[in-house]
Design a protein around this motif. Structure first.
Motif, PDB file in Angstrom:
ATOM      1  N   TYR A 415       0.863  -1.176   0.000  1.00 16.88           N
ATOM      2  CA  TYR A 415       0.000   0.000   0.000  1.00 16.88           C
ATOM      3  C   TYR A 415       0.901   1.227   0.000  1.00 16.88           C
ATOM      4  N   VAL A 416       0.813   2.046  -1.052  1.00 17.91           N
ATOM      5  CA  VAL A 416       1.788   3.125  -1.217  1.00 17.91           C
ATOM      6  C   VAL A 416       1.709   4.154  -0.090  1.00 17.91           C
ATOM      7  N   ASN A 417       0.537   4.339   0.524  1.00 20.35           N
ATOM      8  CA  ASN A 417       0.436   5.306   1.613  1.00 20.35           C
ATOM      9  C   ASN A 417       1.142   4.836   2.883  1.00 20.35           C
ATOM     10  N   PHE A 418       1.420   3.557   2.994  1.00 23.45           N
ATOM     11  CA  PHE A 418       2.129   3.003   4.146  1.00 23.45           C
ATOM     12  C   PHE A 418       3.607   2.786   3.854  1.00 23.45           C
ATOM     13  N   GLU A 419       4.114   3.355   2.772  1.00 22.19           N
ATOM     14  CA  GLU A 419       5.522   3.187   2.427  1.00 22.19           C
ATOM     15  C   GLU A 419       6.305   4.441   2.808  1.00 22.19           C
ATOM     16  N   GLY A 420       7.374   4.264   3.573  1.00 23.70           N
ATOM     17  CA  GLY A 420       8.214   5.389   3.943  1.00 23.70           C
ATOM     18  C   GLY A 420       9.247   5.716   2.887  1.00 23.70           C
ATOM     19  N   ARG A 421       9.946   6.815   3.127  1.00 18.71           N
ATOM     20  CA  ARG A 421      11.047   7.210   2.249  1.00 18.71           C
ATOM     21  C   ARG A 421      12.165   6.176   2.354  1.00 18.71           C
ATOM     22  N   GLN A 422      12.619   5.698   1.221  1.00 17.81           N
ATOM     23  CA  GLN A 422      13.694   4.704   1.231  1.00 17.81           C
ATOM     24  C   GLN A 422      15.012   5.347   1.657  1.00 17.81           C
ATOM     25  N   PRO A 423      15.721   4.760   2.611  1.00 18.31           N
ATOM     26  CA  PRO A 423      17.021   5.310   3.004  1.00 18.31           C
ATOM     27  C   PRO A 423      18.002   5.279   1.833  1.00 18.31           C
ATOM     28  N   PRO A 424      19.038   6.135   1.860  1.00 20.79           N
ATOM     29  CA  PRO A 424      20.042   6.136   0.790  1.00 20.79           C
ATOM     30  C   PRO A 424      20.619   4.743   0.573  1.00 20.79           C
ATOM     31  N   GLY A 425      20.764   4.386  -0.682  1.00 20.09           N
ATOM     32  CA  GLY A 425      21.344   3.093  -1.010  1.00 20.09           C
ATOM     33  C   GLY A 425      20.335   1.975  -1.171  1.00 20.09           C
ATOM     34  N   HIS A 426      19.062   2.227  -0.821  1.00 18.35           N
ATOM     35  CA  HIS A 426      18.043   1.199  -0.959  1.00 18.35           C
ATOM     36  C   HIS A 426      17.233   1.428  -2.230  1.00 18.35           C
ATOM     37  N   ARG A 427      16.822   0.342  -2.849  1.00 18.19           N
ATOM     38  CA  ARG A 427      16.063   0.434  -4.086  1.00 18.19           C
ATOM     39  C   ARG A 427      14.672   0.983  -3.822  1.00 18.19           C
ATOM     40  N   PRO A 428      14.134   1.809  -4.731  1.00 17.07           N
ATOM     41  CA  PRO A 428      12.768   2.314  -4.567  1.00 17.07           C
ATOM     42  C   PRO A 428      11.752   1.191  -4.714  1.00 17.07           C
ATOM     43  N   VAL A 429      10.543   1.475  -4.296  1.00 15.31           N
ATOM     44  CA  VAL A 429       9.471   0.495  -4.409  1.00 15.31           C
ATOM     45  C   VAL A 429       9.212   0.180  -5.882  1.00 15.31           C
ATOM     46  N   ASP A 430       9.109  -1.095  -6.205  1.00 14.83           N
ATOM     47  CA  ASP A 430       8.842  -1.542  -7.573  1.00 14.83           C
ATOM     48  C   ASP A 430       7.332  -1.482  -7.817  1.00 14.83           C
ATOM     49  N   LEU A 431       6.876  -0.402  -8.436  1.00 19.66           N
ATOM     50  CA  LEU A 431       5.438  -0.227  -8.612  1.00 19.66           C
ATOM     51  C   LEU A 431       4.841  -1.233  -9.589  1.00 19.66           C
ATOM     52  N   ARG A 432       5.637  -1.755 -10.486  1.00 18.78           N
ATOM     53  CA  ARG A 432       5.123  -2.798 -11.383  1.00 18.78           C
ATOM     54  C   ARG A 432       4.712  -4.021 -10.569  1.00 18.78           C
ATOM     55  N   ALA A 433       5.519  -4.331  -9.541  1.00 19.08           N
ATOM     56  CA  ALA A 433       5.178  -5.448  -8.664  1.00 19.08           C
ATOM     57  C   ALA A 433       4.023  -5.089  -7.737  1.00 19.08           C
ATOM     58  N   VAL A 434       3.969  -3.829  -7.281  1.00 21.42           N
ATOM     59  CA  VAL A 434       2.897  -3.399  -6.378  1.00 21.42           C
ATOM     60  C   VAL A 434       1.538  -3.528  -7.049  1.00 21.42           C
ATOM     61  N   TYR A 435       1.402  -2.963  -8.243  1.00 19.00           N
ATOM     62  CA  TYR A 435       0.099  -2.897  -8.898  1.00 19.00           C
ATOM     63  C   TYR A 435      -0.218  -4.118  -9.750  1.00 19.00           C
ATOM     64  N   GLY A 436       0.803  -4.874 -10.120  1.00 19.91           N
ATOM     65  CA  GLY A 436       0.605  -5.964 -11.061  1.00 19.91           C
ATOM     66  C   GLY A 436       0.744  -5.452 -12.482  1.00 19.91           C
ATOM     67  N   GLU A 437       1.089  -6.339 -13.376  1.00 19.17           N
ATOM     68  CA  GLU A 437       1.426  -5.941 -14.745  1.00 19.17           C
ATOM     69  C   GLU A 437       0.272  -5.236 -15.449  1.00 19.17           C
ATOM     70  N   ALA A 438      -0.942  -5.777 -15.333  1.00 19.80           N
ATOM     71  CA  ALA A 438      -2.065  -5.199 -16.075  1.00 19.80           C
ATOM     72  C   ALA A 438      -2.408  -3.798 -15.569  1.00 19.80           C
ATOM     73  N   ALA A 439      -2.535  -3.639 -14.254  1.00 18.53           N
ATOM     74  CA  ALA A 439      -2.890  -2.327 -13.702  1.00 18.53           C
ATOM     75  C   ALA A 439      -1.760  -1.325 -13.924  1.00 18.53           C
ATOM     76  N   TYR A 440      -0.524  -1.770 -13.778  1.00 20.52           N
ATOM     77  CA  TYR A 440       0.596  -0.854 -13.984  1.00 20.52           C
ATOM     78  C   TYR A 440       0.626  -0.341 -15.422  1.00 20.52           C
ATOM     79  N   SER A 441       0.379  -1.221 -16.370  1.00 13.63           N
ATOM     80  CA  SER A 441       0.360  -0.799 -17.773  1.00 13.63           C
ATOM     81  C   SER A 441      -0.739   0.226 -18.022  1.00 13.63           C
ATOM     82  N   ARG A 442      -1.902   0.032 -17.389  1.00 15.77           N
ATOM     83  CA  ARG A 442      -2.984   1.011 -17.517  1.00 15.77           C
ATOM     84  C   ARG A 442      -2.576   2.360 -16.921  1.00 15.77           C
ATOM     85  N   LEU A 443      -1.913   2.321 -15.773  1.00 19.28           N
ATOM     86  CA  LEU A 443      -1.460   3.567 -15.147  1.00 19.28           C
ATOM     87  C   LEU A 443      -0.465   4.293 -16.047  1.00 19.28           C
ATOM     88  N   VAL A 444       0.443   3.558 -16.650  1.00 20.48           N
ATOM     89  CA  VAL A 444       1.421   4.172 -17.557  1.00 20.48           C
ATOM     90  C   VAL A 444       0.715   4.819 -18.737  1.00 20.48           C
TER      91      VAL A 444
END
Length: 465
Positions: A415-444
């Motif tokens: 849930y993106v509202n429950f995600e904090g700022r990633q500390p330096p050196g950590h990868r950002p949240v993978d939104l393709r994995a969060v939303y799933g391929e179909a929903a992510y493609s629609r968002l794009v």
């Protein structure tokens, strides 16, 4: 002052907007740039405190002409710190907080700078409520655009599920309204896809009858009773009616709660029905399964008081880091993690919540909104608050460590509202994995149509390609 923004630039901007324009050399700059999460300390080139929707387009145009990053700030927390930006432009909508209720139609129009407190103050006198969050200082705009989980989730779904229409200004300066019949692609994306597609200035919500008093409260357990309580919750939540929402919190209570120094398990309950007897019978059933040994304070409560009951746990100006995941069952291995990790957090501030999902939330078709994992049985939010920067590594490590411990049981929802700022050196949240391929493609696709240059990128960003 940023090299990209001169005194003449600020003067020009002041002639184009009605709101307050604050630069680094102006009085009040530090107050204007401050946000809720003290871990995020950025110095924007200019902060525009909008006086009305008419200030949005010229502010966005100003940032675009100068190639500056633009951060849009609503009325509330924004744990990840996306309401500010280093060297860019902050568009602050906090003064846009008008709420208009139509009791006959049961609709509520809410401007983008409003908080939960603003909405509840307007709706409660009419015996109505919009499904919102759990802390009165939360901003409605960010909550809604990310989804919106709270005390009415099982009864009425997410905040985003209650949206009837959205008013926004596109990056090209056009004022548009999106609803089920007008710009339905944009309407879909705004209900869970974040602030990627335009600057929202107002929402219209569907409201539901509630209150002004509700059956709500807490059953509180000491450490020795935690395993029994979780086991009881596994049984009790298996067949609950939609009207009962529970959020179970493990925390070391802040001194303001006058609850001692030992960590506690707090089962929070809210019954969204006027049938008090049925709700009370359900609570009695849980009491029999796991009698609380610290406190039992369930009864009729003013809805506004209940919506602000957890405010002391989320103070302004703390350092904060959050992570979350969905899972489907309170099996023994999950309970082991929850009990062990809960007993380890002996400092005030860091805590975790387990939201019981299902009900109306789970019956919304997955493709109806971008919000992920409608099938989730539970949602875990792990959050850390502290005041000393020297504690950053230890507190972040606890949140991340518990998140890692829960990973084997996770069902894939983030849930993106429950995600904090990633500390330096950590990868950002993978939104393709969060939303799933179909929903992510629609968002794009929607992003590409409404913001092809990714002007609105200081957020949980969906790039246009």
């Amino acid at each position: 002052m940023s090299a990209a923004v001169t005194a003449d630039d600020l003067h020009d901007l002041r002639t184009r907007v009605a709101g307050r324009v604050t630069g680094p050399d102006d009085a009040g700059y530090d107050a204007a740039r401050a946000i809720w999460n003290a871990m995020v300390d950025r110095r924007p080139a200019v902060v525009v405190r909008a006086a009305g929707p008419g200030d949005v387009a010229p502010t966005v145009a100003f940032a675009r002409r100068r190639g500056l990053d633009l951060a849009v700030r609503g009325g509330g927390h924004n744990v990840a710190g996306n309401g500010t930006v280093e060297g860019g432009v902050v568009l602050d909508l906090a003064d846009l907080h008008r709420v208009d209720v139509d009791p006959g139609a049961r609709t509520v129009r809410v401007e983008a700078g409003a908080t939960l407190a603003h909405v509840d103050a307007a709706t409660t006198p009419h015996g109505l409520a919009v499904p919102l969050g759990v802390v009165s200082g939360t901003g409605v705009a960010g909550l809604t655009l990310g989804g919106g989980v709270g005390w009415l989730t099982r009864a009425h779904g997410l905040t985003a599920d209650a949206v009837v229409a959205v008013e926004l200004v596109t990056v090209d300066g056009e004022t548009v309204t999106a609803d089920a019949d007008h710009r339905p692609d944009l309407f879909w994306a705004l209900r869970g896809g974040g602030g990627n597609f335009g600057v929202v200035t107002a929402f219209t919500f569907r409201a539901h009858p509630l209150g002004p008093e509700v059956l709500a409260g807490n059953l509180v357990y000491g450490v020795d009773r935690w395993r029994d309580a979780w086991t009881a919750l596994r049984t009790w939540t298996s067949d609950l009616p939609d009207e009962m929402t529970t959020i179970t919190t493990t925390l070391s209570p802040p001194p303001v709660l006058e609850a001692g120094d030992e960590p506690l398990l707090v089962v929070g309950l809210a019954w969204a029905s006027p049938d008090r007897a049925s709700g009370a019978a359900l609570v009695d059933r849980l009491r029999r399964l796991a009698p609380p040994d610290v406190d039992d304070e369930v009864g009729d409560v003013d809805w506004r008081a209940w919506q602000s009951a957890f405010d002391p746990v989320f103070p302004q100006g703390v350092r904060a880091y959050w992570r979350n995941t969905s899972f489907d069952a309170l099996d023994d291995d999950v309970v082991d993690v929850l009990v062990r990790r809960g007993g380890e957090q002996r400092w005030v501030g860091t805590a975790f919540d387990v939201h019981h999902m299902g009900g109306a939330f789970g019956r919304v078709p997955q493709a109806a909104t971008p919000f992920p994992r409608r099938s989730a049985g539970f949602w875990l939010n792990i959050y850390g608050f502290w005041s000393d920067a020297a504690d950053d590594d230890e507190r972040v490590a606890f949140v991340r460590g518990m998140s890692d411990d829960m990973a084997p049981f996770a069902s894939g929802g983030r849930y993106v509202n429950f995600e904090g700022r990633q500390p330096p050196g950590h990868r950002p949240v993978d939104l393709r994995a969060v939303y799933g391929e179909a929903a992510y493609s629609r968002l794009v696709d929607v992003k590409r149509r409404y913001d092809p240059e990714n002007v609105l990128r200081v957020n949980t960003n969906v790039p246009p390609g």
